[in-house]
Design a protein around this motif. Sequence first.
Motif, PDB file in Angstrom:
ATOM      1  N   VAL A  59       3.988  -0.139   3.117  1.00 14.41           N
ATOM      2  CA  VAL A  59       4.500  -1.198   4.006  1.00 14.41           C
ATOM      3  C   VAL A  59       3.380  -2.219   4.230  1.00 14.41           C
ATOM      4  O   VAL A  59       2.216  -1.943   3.961  1.00 14.41           O
ATOM      5  N   GLY A  60       3.747  -3.361   4.730  1.00 16.70           N
ATOM      6  CA  GLY A  60       2.740  -4.392   4.996  1.00 16.70           C
ATOM      7  C   GLY A  60       3.420  -5.722   5.257  1.00 16.70           C
ATOM      8  O   GLY A  60       4.595  -5.911   4.917  1.00 16.70           O
ATOM      9  N   MET A  61       2.678  -6.651   5.867  1.00 15.42           N
ATOM     10  CA  MET A  61       3.219  -7.978   6.173  1.00 15.42           C
ATOM     11  C   MET A  61       3.634  -8.680   4.871  1.00 15.42           C
ATOM     12  O   MET A  61       3.076  -8.380   3.803  1.00 15.42           O
ATOM     13  N   ALA A  62       4.563  -9.632   4.990  1.00 14.36           N
ATOM     14  CA  ALA A  62       5.009 -10.380   3.812  1.00 14.36           C
ATOM     15  C   ALA A  62       3.800 -11.032   3.128  1.00 14.36           C
ATOM     16  O   ALA A  62       2.961 -11.640   3.793  1.00 14.36           O
ATOM     17  N   GLY A  63       3.711 -10.856   1.827  1.00 13.96           N
ATOM     18  CA  GLY A  63       2.645 -11.483   1.051  1.00 13.96           C
ATOM     19  C   GLY A  63       1.313 -10.753   1.081  1.00 13.96           C
ATOM     20  O   GLY A  63       0.328 -11.229   0.513  1.00 13.96           O
ATOM     21  N   SER A  64       1.271  -9.597   1.722  1.00 15.86           N
ATOM     22  CA  SER A  64      -0.002  -8.858   1.793  1.00 15.86           C
ATOM     23  C   SER A  64      -0.372  -8.241   0.438  1.00 15.86           C
ATOM     24  O   SER A  64      -1.512  -7.820   0.248  1.00 15.86           O
ATOM     25  N   GLY A  65       0.604  -8.181  -0.454  1.00 19.27           N
ATOM     26  CA  GLY A  65       0.327  -7.667  -1.805  1.00 19.27           C
ATOM     27  C   GLY A  65       0.898  -6.284  -2.057  1.00 19.27           C
ATOM     28  O   GLY A  65       0.401  -5.561  -2.915  1.00 19.27           O
ATOM     29  N   LYS A  66       1.974  -5.929  -1.364  1.00 15.39           N
ATOM     30  CA  LYS A  66       2.584  -4.586  -1.523  1.00 15.39           C
ATOM     31  C   LYS A  66       3.006  -4.328  -2.965  1.00 15.39           C
ATOM     32  O   LYS A  66       2.655  -3.303  -3.548  1.00 15.39           O
ATOM     33  N   THR A  67       3.780  -5.285  -3.525  1.00 13.16           N
ATOM     34  CA  THR A  67       4.307  -5.070  -4.874  1.00 13.16           C
ATOM     35  C   THR A  67       3.176  -5.017  -5.891  1.00 13.16           C
ATOM     36  O   THR A  67       3.162  -4.136  -6.771  1.00 13.16           O
ATOM     37  N   SER A  68       2.191  -5.922  -5.764  1.00 14.76           N
ATOM     38  CA  SER A  68       1.048  -5.912  -6.702  1.00 14.76           C
ATOM     39  C   SER A  68       0.284  -4.598  -6.552  1.00 14.76           C
ATOM     40  O   SER A  68      -0.151  -4.006  -7.554  1.00 14.76           O
ATOM     41  N   PHE A  69       0.132  -4.151  -5.308  1.00 16.02           N
ATOM     42  CA  PHE A  69      -0.595  -2.911  -5.047  1.00 16.02           C
ATOM     43  C   PHE A  69       0.146  -1.718  -5.659  1.00 16.02           C
ATOM     44  O   PHE A  69      -0.456  -0.833  -6.289  1.00 16.02           O
ATOM     45  N   PHE A  71       9.271  16.427   1.813  1.00 16.83           N
ATOM     46  CA  PHE A  71       7.986  16.372   1.088  1.00 16.83           C
ATOM     47  C   PHE A  71       6.881  15.892   2.031  1.00 16.83           C
ATOM     48  O   PHE A  71       7.172  15.205   3.017  1.00 16.83           O
ATOM     49  N   PRO A  72       5.600  16.192   1.683  1.00 11.98           N
ATOM     50  CA  PRO A  72       4.525  15.576   2.474  1.00 11.98           C
ATOM     51  C   PRO A  72       4.588  14.063   2.293  1.00 11.98           C
ATOM     52  O   PRO A  72       4.676  13.571   1.157  1.00 11.98           O
ATOM     53  N   THR A  73       4.588  13.337   3.385  1.00 11.01           N
ATOM     54  CA  THR A  73       4.803  11.888   3.322  1.00 11.01           C
ATOM     55  C   THR A  73       3.669  11.145   4.027  1.00 11.01           C
ATOM     56  O   THR A  73       3.275  11.523   5.132  1.00 11.01           O
ATOM     57  N   VAL A  74       3.160  10.118   3.377  1.00 13.60           N
ATOM     58  CA  VAL A  74       2.066   9.329   3.943  1.00 13.60           C
ATOM     59  C   VAL A  74       2.484   7.859   3.929  1.00 13.60           C
ATOM     60  O   VAL A  74       3.032   7.381   2.935  1.00 13.60           O
ATOM     61  N   VAL A  75       2.226   7.157   5.027  1.00 13.56           N
ATOM     62  CA  VAL A  75       2.523   5.720   5.068  1.00 13.56           C
ATOM     63  C   VAL A  75       1.244   4.962   4.730  1.00 13.56           C
ATOM     64  O   VAL A  75       0.171   5.289   5.234  1.00 13.56           O
ATOM     65  N   THR A  76       1.363   3.968   3.832  1.00 14.51           N
ATOM     66  CA  THR A  76       0.211   3.121   3.524  1.00 14.51           C
ATOM     67  C   THR A  76       0.485   1.722   4.055  1.00 14.51           C
ATOM     68  O   THR A  76       1.498   1.110   3.687  1.00 14.51           O
ATOM     69  N   TYR A  77      -0.376   1.270   4.939  1.00 13.47           N
ATOM     70  CA  TYR A  77      -0.206  -0.079   5.498  1.00 13.47           C
ATOM     71  C   TYR A  77      -1.158  -1.017   4.769  1.00 13.47           C
ATOM     72  O   TYR A  77      -2.381  -0.864   4.856  1.00 13.47           O
ATOM     73  N   VAL A  78      -0.576  -1.963   4.011  1.00 16.19           N
ATOM     74  CA  VAL A  78      -1.394  -2.886   3.226  1.00 16.19           C
ATOM     75  C   VAL A  78      -1.785  -4.082   4.101  1.00 16.19           C
ATOM     76  O   VAL A  78      -0.926  -4.725   4.719  1.00 16.19           O
ATOM     77  N   VAL A  79      -3.086  -4.351   4.153  1.00 15.19           N
ATOM     78  CA  VAL A  79      -3.590  -5.471   4.969  1.00 15.19           C
ATOM     79  C   VAL A  79      -4.112  -6.556   4.029  1.00 15.19           C
ATOM     80  O   VAL A  79      -4.811  -6.258   3.051  1.00 15.19           O
TER      81      VAL A  79
END
Length: 379
Positions: free
Chosen positions: A47-57, A169-177
């Motif tokens: 997850v992350g703010m719009a344009g933070s680079g989620k898809t590229s990441f 499943f074990p689940t982890v949230v990644t916050y992209v900044v």
Amino acid sequence: MDPMESSSEQDIVEESQKLVDSLDKLRVSAASSSSNFKKKPIIIIVVGMAGSGKTSFLHRLVCHTFDSKSHGYVVNLDPAVMSLPFGANIDIRDTVKYKEVMKQYNLGPNGGILTSLNLFATKFDEVVSVIEKRADQLDYVLVDTPGQIEIFTWSASGAIITEAFASTFPTVVTYVVDTPRSSSPITFMSNMLYACSILYKTRLPLVLAFNKTDVADHKFALEWMEDFEVFQAAIQSDNSYTATLANSLSLSLYEFYRNIRSVGVSAISGAGMDGFFKAIEASAEEYMETYKADLDMRKADKERLEEERKKHEMEKLRKDMESSQGGTVVLNTGLKDRDATEKMMLEEDDEDFQVEDEEDSDDAIDEDDEDDETKHYYL
Ligand SMILES: Nc1nc2c(ncn2[C@@H]2O[C@H](COP(=O)(O)OP(=O)(O)OP(=O)(O)O)[C@@H](O)[C@H]2O)c(=O)[nH]1
């Protein structure tokens, strides 16, 4: 038109009701699937703010898992994305046509994305079972979320999807900044508050991925998180209300900073990927030790409350029966057509024992096209 199939027209109210019912059912099935819990694969929700680079990441993560010979599976939950730089194994766009949803429900772009996600959430048990079948061959499941962060993090469907994953499943949230954009202390603070709210909302381990480190080093952010005095020094020259608020918040967030993992990454250059996966592995272990136990406890609490509620209802029913002394009890809430109700009672007098609950009663009345709400207990 059924948006799942893009075919003929249907009643919108009926559709919405069906949707709510399906979401409720899914909530129950997500809550009851703990017995199937698997230790592998690790679900990484990005997850992350719009344009933070989620898809590229995410693209970078896909390349990294491929290079390191680990097995990844990709789920795209963004119905509005035009094209993806990677192939998604499960793609919301294959099931829900976002533009059709907008047309049919007369919605704007954000409403369209939200409703598409709601529709997809009703089928999410199928997504989980597809992953469960392949669980032995997979190391990671990488999940891309819609550009507008709040659509996933603050919607019922986002919560249901997260819960469905986390209970299996074990689940982890990644916050992209977006690191270059967070170099201003106030923007940095907004990002941290958002990350903090996601941590408390999902109650899952969170990894902060400071992206775009090829443009700006994330060292300043780590310093601000480690020592609030450094942050306060950076904000000192600003006397605005927001700066004062950010100043006081830096103290409050100290505990949050201590409990999360932060890594600097670059989706473009691929820097920081090893550190990121180490943080994910450590978070998954933490999930098993702490979060899973908490989840099980919450589920047990929920089941206990449900059991108590049922007992209470039965007790109420028993008391009603006793007070009626074998007669007929009519609970009337705004009766308009008394004769019709009496007639209905007489017609059904043959029954030995029959209890209509509130829901059934509502259905019957709906079918007969009456708006009276009447409950009958026949003894
Ligand atoms: N320099 C640099 N640019 C990046 C990096 N990651 C993403 N970008 C750029 O940031 C912009 C947004 O990237 P996306 O991957 O589309 O971001 P997103 O969060 O998925 O965007 P939405 O889903 O549309 O909100 C693009 O122009 C990317 O090229 C990075 O690590 N370094």
